[in-house]
Motif scaffolding. Structure first.
Motif, PDB file in Angstrom:
ATOM      1  N   ARG A  94       0.039   8.984   1.107  1.00  0.00           N
ATOM      2  CA  ARG A  94      -0.297   9.651   2.360  1.00  0.00           C
ATOM      3  C   ARG A  94      -1.057  10.995   1.808  1.00  0.00           C
ATOM      4  NH1 ARG A  94       6.223   9.634   4.457  1.00  0.00           N
ATOM      5  NH2 ARG A  94       5.999   7.959   5.917  1.00  0.00           N
ATOM      6  N   ALA A  95      -0.700  11.814   0.894  1.00  0.00           N
ATOM      7  CA  ALA A  95      -1.402  12.999   0.685  1.00  0.00           C
ATOM      8  C   ALA A  95      -2.930  12.483   0.422  1.00  0.00           C
ATOM      9  CB  ALA A  95      -0.638  13.775  -0.451  1.00  0.00           C
ATOM     10  N   TYR A  96      -3.252  11.299  -0.032  1.00  0.00           N
ATOM     11  CA  TYR A  96      -4.842  11.229  -0.596  1.00  0.00           C
ATOM     12  C   TYR A  96      -5.101   9.763   0.227  1.00  0.00           C
ATOM     13  CZ  TYR A  96      -3.404  14.855  -3.876  1.00  0.00           C
ATOM     14  OH  TYR A  96      -3.263  16.045  -4.449  1.00  0.00           O
ATOM     15  N   PRO A  97      -5.439   9.718   1.412  1.00  0.00           N
ATOM     16  CA  PRO A  97      -5.697   8.550   2.213  1.00  0.00           C
ATOM     17  C   PRO A  97      -6.887   7.629   1.815  1.00  0.00           C
ATOM     18  CG  PRO A  97      -6.087  10.453   3.476  1.00  0.00           C
ATOM     19  CD  PRO A  97      -5.701  11.186   2.296  1.00  0.00           C
ATOM     20  N   GLN A  98      -7.665   8.113   0.958  1.00  0.00           N
ATOM     21  CA  GLN A  98      -8.820   7.450   0.420  1.00  0.00           C
ATOM     22  C   GLN A  98      -8.389   6.557  -0.796  1.00  0.00           C
ATOM     23  OE1 GLN A  98      -8.726  10.520   0.333  1.00  0.00           O
ATOM     24  NE2 GLN A  98      -8.814  11.120  -1.641  1.00  0.00           N
ATOM     25  N   ALA A  99      -7.129   7.062  -1.646  1.00  0.00           N
ATOM     26  CA  ALA A  99      -6.798   6.591  -2.906  1.00  0.00           C
ATOM     27  C   ALA A  99      -6.460   4.948  -2.878  1.00  0.00           C
ATOM     28  CB  ALA A  99      -5.668   7.287  -3.643  1.00  0.00           C
ATOM     29  N   LYS A 100      -6.783   4.386  -3.953  1.00  0.00           N
ATOM     30  CA  LYS A 100      -6.310   2.897  -4.026  1.00  0.00           C
ATOM     31  C   LYS A 100      -5.084   3.007  -5.123  1.00  0.00           C
ATOM     32  CE  LYS A 100     -10.519   0.452  -2.733  1.00  0.00           C
ATOM     33  NZ  LYS A 100     -11.553  -0.572  -3.057  1.00  0.00           N
ATOM     34  N   VAL A 101      -4.277   2.115  -4.865  1.00  0.00           N
ATOM     35  CA  VAL A 101      -3.153   1.932  -5.801  1.00  0.00           C
ATOM     36  C   VAL A 101      -3.408   0.783  -6.842  1.00  0.00           C
ATOM     37  CG1 VAL A 101      -1.402   0.713  -4.442  1.00  0.00           C
ATOM     38  CG2 VAL A 101      -0.681   1.858  -6.279  1.00  0.00           C
ATOM     39  N   VAL A 102      -3.322   0.901  -8.136  1.00  0.00           N
ATOM     40  CA  VAL A 102      -3.819  -0.184  -9.102  1.00  0.00           C
ATOM     41  C   VAL A 102      -2.632  -0.561  -9.969  1.00  0.00           C
ATOM     42  CG1 VAL A 102      -5.260  -0.699 -11.096  1.00  0.00           C
ATOM     43  CG2 VAL A 102      -6.036   0.912  -9.193  1.00  0.00           C
ATOM     44  N   GLY A 103      -2.373  -1.876 -10.117  1.00  0.00           N
ATOM     45  CA  GLY A 103      -1.182  -2.154 -10.809  1.00  0.00           C
ATOM     46  C   GLY A 103      -1.086  -3.701 -11.135  1.00  0.00           C
ATOM     47  N   SER A 104      -0.326  -4.338 -11.797  1.00  0.00           N
ATOM     48  CA  SER A 104      -0.040  -5.648 -11.923  1.00  0.00           C
ATOM     49  C   SER A 104       0.156  -6.466 -10.776  1.00  0.00           C
ATOM     50  CB  SER A 104       0.869  -5.891 -13.122  1.00  0.00           C
ATOM     51  OG  SER A 104       2.167  -5.558 -12.548  1.00  0.00           O
ATOM     52  N   VAL A 105       0.298  -7.506 -10.613  1.00  0.00           N
ATOM     53  CA  VAL A 105       0.660  -8.481  -9.411  1.00  0.00           C
ATOM     54  C   VAL A 105       2.269  -7.905  -9.184  1.00  0.00           C
ATOM     55  CG1 VAL A 105       1.122 -10.674  -8.540  1.00  0.00           C
ATOM     56  CG2 VAL A 105      -1.280 -10.028  -9.550  1.00  0.00           C
ATOM     57  N   LYS A 106       2.906  -8.228 -10.042  1.00  0.00           N
ATOM     58  CA  LYS A 106       4.326  -7.954  -9.791  1.00  0.00           C
ATOM     59  C   LYS A 106       4.762  -6.241  -9.426  1.00  0.00           C
ATOM     60  CE  LYS A 106       6.343 -11.554 -12.949  1.00  0.00           C
ATOM     61  NZ  LYS A 106       5.451 -12.204 -13.239  1.00  0.00           N
ATOM     62  N   ALA A 107       4.011  -5.492 -10.049  1.00  0.00           N
ATOM     63  CA  ALA A 107       4.063  -4.193  -9.649  1.00  0.00           C
ATOM     64  C   ALA A 107       3.873  -3.929  -8.112  1.00  0.00           C
ATOM     65  CB  ALA A 107       3.382  -3.153 -10.693  1.00  0.00           C
ATOM     66  N   LEU A 108       2.753  -4.567  -7.699  1.00  0.00           N
ATOM     67  CA  LEU A 108       2.278  -4.243  -6.264  1.00  0.00           C
ATOM     68  C   LEU A 108       3.089  -5.031  -5.576  1.00  0.00           C
ATOM     69  CD1 LEU A 108      -1.680  -4.840  -6.624  1.00  0.00           C
ATOM     70  CD2 LEU A 108      -0.223  -2.716  -6.829  1.00  0.00           C
ATOM     71  N   GLN A 109       4.037  -5.982  -5.958  1.00  0.00           N
ATOM     72  CA  GLN A 109       4.887  -6.804  -4.936  1.00  0.00           C
ATOM     73  C   GLN A 109       6.258  -5.856  -5.027  1.00  0.00           C
ATOM     74  OE1 GLN A 109       5.369 -10.578  -7.344  1.00  0.00           O
ATOM     75  NE2 GLN A 109       3.964 -11.365  -6.129  1.00  0.00           N
ATOM     76  N   ILE A 111       6.316  -2.738  -5.035  1.00  0.00           N
ATOM     77  CA  ILE A 111       6.070  -1.449  -4.078  1.00  0.00           C
ATOM     78  C   ILE A 111       6.779  -1.840  -2.782  1.00  0.00           C
ATOM     79  CG2 ILE A 111       4.208  -0.058  -3.089  1.00  0.00           C
ATOM     80  CD1 ILE A 111       2.629  -0.296  -5.565  1.00  0.00           C
ATOM     81  N   GLY A 112       6.445  -3.171  -2.283  1.00  0.00           N
ATOM     82  CA  GLY A 112       6.743  -3.719  -1.037  1.00  0.00           C
ATOM     83  C   GLY A 112       8.140  -3.778  -0.949  1.00  0.00           C
ATOM     84  N   GLN A 113       9.013  -3.913  -2.125  1.00  0.00           N
ATOM     85  CA  GLN A 113      10.277  -4.092  -2.280  1.00  0.00           C
ATOM     86  C   GLN A 113      10.979  -2.882  -2.196  1.00  0.00           C
ATOM     87  OE1 GLN A 113       9.887  -7.783  -5.502  1.00  0.00           O
ATOM     88  NE2 GLN A 113      11.671  -6.177  -5.860  1.00  0.00           N
ATOM     89  N   ASP A 121      -1.052   1.750   4.907  1.00  0.00           N
ATOM     90  CA  ASP A 121      -2.176   0.432   4.905  1.00  0.00           C
ATOM     91  C   ASP A 121      -2.131  -0.211   3.437  1.00  0.00           C
ATOM     92  OD1 ASP A 121      -2.508   1.203   7.765  1.00  0.00           O
ATOM     93  OD2 ASP A 121      -4.036   2.544   7.136  1.00  0.00           O
ATOM     94  N   ALA A 122      -1.122  -0.350   3.084  1.00  0.00           N
ATOM     95  CA  ALA A 122      -1.085  -0.751   1.762  1.00  0.00           C
ATOM     96  C   ALA A 122      -1.800  -2.045   1.427  1.00  0.00           C
ATOM     97  CB  ALA A 122       0.253  -1.093   1.238  1.00  0.00           C
ATOM     98  N   GLY A 123      -2.228  -2.985   2.417  1.00  0.00           N
ATOM     99  CA  GLY A 123      -2.938  -4.055   2.093  1.00  0.00           C
ATOM    100  C   GLY A 123      -4.262  -3.863   1.724  1.00  0.00           C
ATOM    101  N   GLU A 124      -4.894  -2.975   2.409  1.00  0.00           N
ATOM    102  CA  GLU A 124      -6.394  -2.690   1.993  1.00  0.00           C
ATOM    103  C   GLU A 124      -6.315  -1.622   1.001  1.00  0.00           C
ATOM    104  OE1 GLU A 124      -7.882  -1.199   5.628  1.00  0.00           O
ATOM    105  OE2 GLU A 124      -7.664  -2.794   6.706  1.00  0.00           O
ATOM    106  N   ARG A 125      -5.414  -1.170   0.338  1.00  0.00           N
ATOM    107  CA  ARG A 125      -5.401  -0.121  -0.580  1.00  0.00           C
ATOM    108  C   ARG A 125      -4.934  -0.561  -1.954  1.00  0.00           C
ATOM    109  NH1 ARG A 125      -3.516   5.211   1.905  1.00  0.00           N
ATOM    110  NH2 ARG A 125      -4.116   6.111   0.130  1.00  0.00           N
ATOM    111  N   MET A 126      -4.434  -1.751  -2.207  1.00  0.00           N
ATOM    112  CA  MET A 126      -3.784  -2.163  -3.433  1.00  0.00           C
ATOM    113  C   MET A 126      -4.814  -3.028  -4.077  1.00  0.00           C
ATOM    114  SD  MET A 126      -0.104  -3.300  -2.585  1.00  0.00           S
ATOM    115  CE  MET A 126       1.285  -1.995  -2.344  1.00  0.00           C
ATOM    116  N   MET A 127      -4.950  -2.921  -5.455  1.00  0.00           N
ATOM    117  CA  MET A 127      -5.919  -3.330  -6.443  1.00  0.00           C
ATOM    118  C   MET A 127      -5.132  -3.942  -7.553  1.00  0.00           C
ATOM    119  SD  MET A 127      -9.202  -1.628  -8.132  1.00  0.00           S
ATOM    120  CE  MET A 127      -9.803  -2.131  -9.715  1.00  0.00           C
ATOM    121  N   ALA A 128      -5.062  -5.433  -7.586  1.00  0.00           N
ATOM    122  CA  ALA A 128      -4.183  -5.984  -8.629  1.00  0.00           C
ATOM    123  C   ALA A 128      -5.119  -6.200  -9.784  1.00  0.00           C
ATOM    124  CB  ALA A 128      -3.905  -7.302  -8.285  1.00  0.00           C
ATOM    125  N   VAL A 129      -4.490  -5.925 -11.097  1.00  0.00           N
ATOM    126  CA  VAL A 129      -5.125  -6.161 -12.285  1.00  0.00           C
ATOM    127  C   VAL A 129      -4.491  -6.940 -13.302  1.00  0.00           C
ATOM    128  CG1 VAL A 129      -6.541  -4.089 -12.334  1.00  0.00           C
ATOM    129  CG2 VAL A 129      -4.424  -4.005 -13.210  1.00  0.00           C
TER     130      VAL A 129
END
Length: 406
Positions: A94-109, A111-113, A121-129
């Motif tokens: 929220r504080a940094y609206p341009q930031a992307k969150v980077v994590g493993s596929v399981k980590a990004l999943q 976050i939603g849990q 707007d997590a869908g556009e701001r998540m980057m799986a590695v």
């Protein structure tokens, strides 16, 4: 007041110290508190490595803003989704609206849990590695290595090619607030911190020795000059010393030729017998002997000492025809945390039917590579005078087994 410390010229510690929390994971006593480490990388693109517990959110947001020096945040890298490290993800996004969150596929999943991700707007701001992927931020190239079950399934660690830093997630962590001293060489680590580092490893990561060994093999291929864990001091000197500890712990190899005596005593008679044994062992030259009351010592301390010591004596009263309950709890933890490669000697007590030795033996047989010494001491109520020869032989078998292979 913002609290940060420089790790390198362009890496800043922006974490928090928690001295109010009494129990880590609501289980483990932390009288010295705990640190939640987070790091800011200042490059052409800015990076935040993990967040902190939600209870420290205000201080953390101030620290991050101060470390960024007015710049925006480009990436939040989430290495581990346990709430003490992911508790302020939403605040940061929220504080940094341009930031992307980077994590493993399981980590990004995950976050939603944990969170309502629609708020940023997590869908556009998540980057799986995945394993072997890299992220270049300018002069820094970050390499991602998956470390599943060290000690959650989504965990990854990150290697910074420029500064040769391993951002190690929960690996190489320890209990204890930092008290202004960020680096391990700023404290007497072996005396002041090692017991808590061992207790942290044994109780939290200890079950996953195979997975830790896999991570250590990956790390061995890298030129690591610094280790930045998520709890406890940063390592910039003597890395090999601490890595060797992790290697021993994860192979379940005893750290010391030593005896830990854990006794479960109702009225003090089993304790007295354990004291008599300790005296005999000392007379026979055993220097490293520790004794613990299973009813008064937190099980995490006992597990830590069992990880440290090569030889374990369990002295236990019989209670309601079974194992004295706190000792039974210790045995369950030993099994759950994969304690193995230890030599165990038994002392049992029972006024009318000493059954604890037989029942403990059955529990130990469920564990891996536990060597149970043949001779045991069986007591009816008290260890009477006249049994000195028997006690001496019991102590002697422990000594001889300790000397075997030296």
């Amino acid at each position: 007041m913002q609290i940060t410390r420089k790790v390198t010229d362009d890496v800043v510690w922006a974490g928090c110290n928690d001295r109010r929390l009494a129990l880590f994971e609501n289980l483990f006593p932390i009288p010295r508190g705990v640190s939640y480490n987070s790091y800011v990388i200042l490059d052409e693109k800015t990076v935040l490595m993990d967040t902190v517990d939600s209870g420290m959110s205000q201080q953390f947001l101030e620290n991050v803003a101060y470390a960024l020096k007015g710049r925006s945040l480009d990436y939040l890298i989430v290495q581990h989704m346990e709430p003490d490290h992911c508790g302020t993800i939403v605040d940061i996004m929220r504080a940094y609206p341009q930031a992307k969150v980077v994590g493993s596929v399981k980590a990004l999943q995950m976050i939603g849990q944990f969170y309502d991700v629609s708020v940023f707007d997590a869908g556009e701001r998540m980057m799986a590695v995945k394993e072997g992927d890299t992220l270049t931020t300018g002069s820094h190239t970050l390499h991602f290595l998956m470390a599943p079950m060290v000690h959650w399934p989504e965990v990854m660690v990150t290697y910074d090619e420029k500064d040769k830093i391993l951002f190690a997630a929960d690996a190489f962590g320890t209990f204890g607030a930092l008290n202004g001293k960020l680096f391990s060489d700023e404290v007497d680590f072996e005396r002041e911190w090692l017991p808590d580092a061992r207790r942290y490893y044994a109780n939290i990561v200890g079950k996953y020795g195979v997975q830790v060994q896999a991570l250590l093999k990956k790390a061995a291929t890298l030129d690591i000059q610094m280790i930045c864990p998520l709890h406890g001091p940063v390592w910039r000197k003597d890395l090999e010393w601490f890595i060797d500890k992790y290697d021993k712990w994860s192979r379940y190899e005893p750290e010391n030729k030593a005896v830990v005596i854990v006794y479960g005593s109702i009225y003090g008679n089993t304790e007295n017998a354990a004291d008599a044994l300790a005296a005999r062992l000392t007379e026979k030259g055993v220097k490293d002997i520790k004794m613990y009351d299973v009813s008064r010592t937190h099980v995490s301390e006992l597990i830590s000492e069992i990880f440290r010591c090569s030889h374990v004596v369990l002295a236990c009263s019989t209670y309601n025809g079974g194992i004295y309950p706190p000792m039974a709890d210790l045995l369950e933890d030993m099994k759950a945390l994969s304690v193995q490669n230890r030599t165990v000697a038994l002392m049992e007590n029972g006024t009318w039917a000493a059954a604890s030795g037989r029942l403990i033996t059955a529990k130990l047989e469920e564990m891996k590579n536990i060597s149970l010494l043949d001779t045991k001491i069986s007591i009816k109520s008290t260890l009477q005078n006249g049994r000195e020869t028997e006690l001496d032989a019991f102590a002697q078998q422990i000594v001889e087994e300790m000397q075997d292979g030296e």
